[in-house]
Design an enzyme around this catalytic site. Structure first.
Site, PDB file in Angstrom:
ATOM      1  N   ASP A  60       0.215  44.260  -1.997  1.00 22.15           N
ATOM      2  CA  ASP A  60       0.626  43.596  -3.228  1.00 22.15           C
ATOM      3  C   ASP A  60       1.840  42.701  -2.981  1.00 22.15           C
ATOM      4  O   ASP A  60       2.027  41.689  -3.653  1.00 22.15           O
ATOM      5  CB  ASP A  60       0.943  44.627  -4.314  1.00 22.15           C
ATOM      6  CG  ASP A  60      -0.330  45.342  -4.761  1.00 22.15           C
ATOM      7  OD1 ASP A  60      -1.423  44.768  -4.553  1.00 22.15           O
ATOM      8  OD2 ASP A  60      -0.230  46.459  -5.267  1.00 22.15           O
ATOM      9  N   CYS A  61       2.666  43.075  -2.024  1.00 15.79           N
ATOM     10  CA  CYS A  61       3.837  42.250  -1.705  1.00 15.79           C
ATOM     11  C   CYS A  61       3.460  41.025  -0.883  1.00 15.79           C
ATOM     12  O   CYS A  61       4.044  39.961  -1.031  1.00 15.79           O
ATOM     13  CB  CYS A  61       4.858  43.051  -0.897  1.00 15.79           C
ATOM     14  SG  CYS A  61       5.396  44.557  -1.676  1.00 15.79           S
ATOM     15  N   TYR A  62       2.485  41.231   0.023  1.00 23.83           N
ATOM     16  CA  TYR A  62       2.132  40.176   0.979  1.00 23.83           C
ATOM     17  C   TYR A  62       0.625  39.937   0.928  1.00 23.83           C
ATOM     18  O   TYR A  62      -0.144  40.537   1.677  1.00 23.83           O
ATOM     19  CB  TYR A  62       2.552  40.587   2.399  1.00 23.83           C
ATOM     20  CG  TYR A  62       4.038  40.804   2.532  1.00 23.83           C
ATOM     21  CD1 TYR A  62       4.909  39.717   2.611  1.00 23.83           C
ATOM     22  CD2 TYR A  62       4.567  42.091   2.605  1.00 23.83           C
ATOM     23  CE1 TYR A  62       6.272  39.913   2.733  1.00 23.83           C
ATOM     24  CE2 TYR A  62       5.925  42.298   2.735  1.00 23.83           C
ATOM     25  CZ  TYR A  62       6.777  41.206   2.797  1.00 23.83           C
ATOM     26  OH  TYR A  62       8.121  41.404   2.927  1.00 23.83           O
TER      27      TYR A  62
END
Lengths: 408, 134
Positions: A147-149
């Site tokens: 979800d971050c990357y």
């Protein structure tokens, strides 16, 4: 006699007396230790030799959308990516490896781009040297989608100016002395010292002897953590003890070790380095490496510094090791002096054997000379080490898996 | 005088004792530097011929009549001065000491006249500074 602060004041006023270690050795013969110690403020040493335990830390900067890189290749050479998202560590001795990195056509395109003939071997050392030379390097990376990357992969071209950090962190450099390699067997051997011909066909040594930084400060009295040095044509620092740091190696009465001993971990900004002092190299049937020019200034704090620096090639020895025995502890043919090694010929078991160096004494001298000029011109000041390097490290071996038989 | 040439033999001249004829008929000494000769195949010989200048010319003319191809441009070792780091590793494998280090400056010195183009230095050079000119 003097402090580092006093020396630095003189350097900034361009009044410091700086000699290369070879000039110092010659002058000690003429004038003696006492007089020389009064005259000179700084002594410069240097080396230029392959140091495969070297590597570069790179931070790429994030693309949009961003990526958490898990696997990465720079010109086909794998870099370690097990850090934060776009931090990479590229090792000098990593060979080009295209498995899992894409199509064969890309490999050919890449080789064409580098205009190297296909049989030439490429490794991390070459990629580091190319980046320092300002050349473009092709990057291919595979990410872990989170979800971050969100990004899964990226292909791009980088140069040293398009990435954030680019510095060398070399876990083991500046070996204080090394070995002399020979081959007492009946087939040619391809080693990290280059080809060794059978029946003692040749011998190779890889330390520049009396010019070598740590042989002129054998007990690491003036070099420590935080010492500022010449690293690859830029400014670097001693970061830590090097891997396999072995100060307890047997020593001669002049305190120099009779074989591999102290090592240093070094760090320095690769963006400021000069390709002249950083060269990728390859040893046939062994692998790639990196040749580095490194210079260490030794402050003349007292007469002992001069006394230690006065050591000559005649007073330094290295063991002649037979690579034909494929064991960790190889038999050796005794010790030879660096004066003998530099004469181009040694005698082993009554046989005359040709000797070649692997360290460039020609470029090692230029490193010491360049560092001398930097200091004379007030561009390079000395630092007081923040901590000493350990003097009591043992040299452990990984023997636990085998039978515990003590042969001594 | 001395002259270095590459001789290429057609299949049928491989049986001819060329160096003997050069010595006997022309008083020319042929120092064989490299050879690739096998029965019923095209052979190649790199030789350094030494003798009187007139006799040398006569010998070369005789070789031409025998339909042996003579090429003055033999393969040579080239050193890339920019790539060379003067480490000296090549000097340990050079059998004729054509590659040596200057004992004062420790710069690499290449004495071309001693080189037999064995090419052992090429894979030995860690910075790929040595190649042949072909």
């Amino acid at each position: 006699m003097r402090t580092i602060d006093e020396i630095n004041e003189k350097i900034q006023a361009k009044r410091a007396v700086v000699w290369t270690v070879e000039e110092l050795k010659a002058n000690v013969v003429e004038m003696g230790v006492k007089k020389v110690a009064q005259m000179v403020d700084v002594v410069t040493t240097g080396t230029f030799e392959p140091m495969e335990s070297s590597g570069a830390i790179l931070n790429l900067g994030q693309p949009d959308p961003p990526i958490k890189i898990r696997q990465c290749w720079l010109d086909g050479v794998a870099a370690y990516a097990g850090f934060g998202a776009v931090d990479l560590y590229l090792g000098a001795s990593q060979s080009a490896d295209y498995s899992g990195s894409g199509e064969v056509s890309d490999l050919e395109e890449l080789r064409e781009m580098r205009s190297r003939s296909p049989q030439q071997e490429l490794g991390g050392g070459h990629v580091i040297a190319d980046l320092i030379a300002g050349k473009p390097v092709k990057l291919r990376a595979i990410g872990q989608v989170t979800d971050c990357y969100p990004r899964a992969s990226i292909e791009t071209t980088i140069t040293r100016d398009t990435i954030n950090q680019f510095y060398l962190y070399n876990p083991r450099n500046l070996y204080q002395n090394f070995i002399v390699g020979v081959n007492g067997g009946d087939r040619p051997l391809f080693t990290y010292l280059g080809p060794l011909q059978p029946q003692l066909g040749n011998a190779v040594f890889s330390n520049p002897g009396a010019l070598s930084p740590l042989l002129n400060d054998p007990d690491l009295q003036v070099v420590g953590i935080g010492s500022r040095i010449f690293l690859g044509g830029g400014i670097g620092y001693v970061a830590w003890e090097g891997t396999q740091h072995f100060p307890l190696q047997k020593r001669l009465p002049n305190r120099t070790p009779i074989g591999p001993a102290a090592t240093l971990a070094l760090i320095g900004d690769a963006k400021q380095m000069d390709a002249r002092w950083v060269r990728g190299c390859y040893f046939k049937s062994y692998g790639p490496s990196l040749m580095l020019g490194i210079g260490v200034p030794l402050p003349v704090l007292n007469e002992t510094v001069v006394e230690r620096c006065a050591v000559r090639d005649e007073d330094l020895v290295a063991p002649v090791v037979d690579f034909a025995i494929p064991r960790r502890v190889r038999p050796n043919f005794g010790l030879v002096s660096y004066a003998q090694l530099k004469s181009g010929q040694i005698t082993i078991d009554g046989k005359r054997v040709r000797v070649a160096p692997l360290a460039s004494i020609f470029l090692a001298r230029q490193v010491a000379e360049t560092l001398k000029q930097w200091i004379e011109q007030g561009e390079f000041t000395l630092t007081q080490p923040v901590a000493s390097l350990p003097s009591d490290r043992p040299f452990l071996a990984q023997d636990r898996w085998g039978a515990q038989i003590n042969l001594e | 005088m001395k002259k270095r040439v590459t001789l290429t033999f057609p299949k049928r001249t491989v049986h001819m004792p060329v160096t003997y004829r050069l010595a006997k008929d022309f008083n020319v000494a042929a120092n064989i530097i490299r050879a690739e000769v096998a029965p019923n195949q095209v052979g190649t010989l790199v030789v350094e011929l030494s003798g009187d200048i007139d006799q040398l010319d006569a010998a070369l003319e005789w070789l031409r009549v025998q339909e042996i191809d003579i090429s003055a441009t033999s393969r040579e070792i080239m050193i890339d001065e920019d790539a060379c780091v003067h480490c000296g590793l090549c000097t340990g494998v050079c059998p004729t000491e054509a590659l040596s280090l200057n004992r004062d400056t420790f710069q690499l010195v290449f004495t071309r006249s001693r080189c037999i183009v064995c090419e052992q230095c090429i894979p030995t050079c860690p910075v790929q500074a040595i190649a042949t000119n072909i």
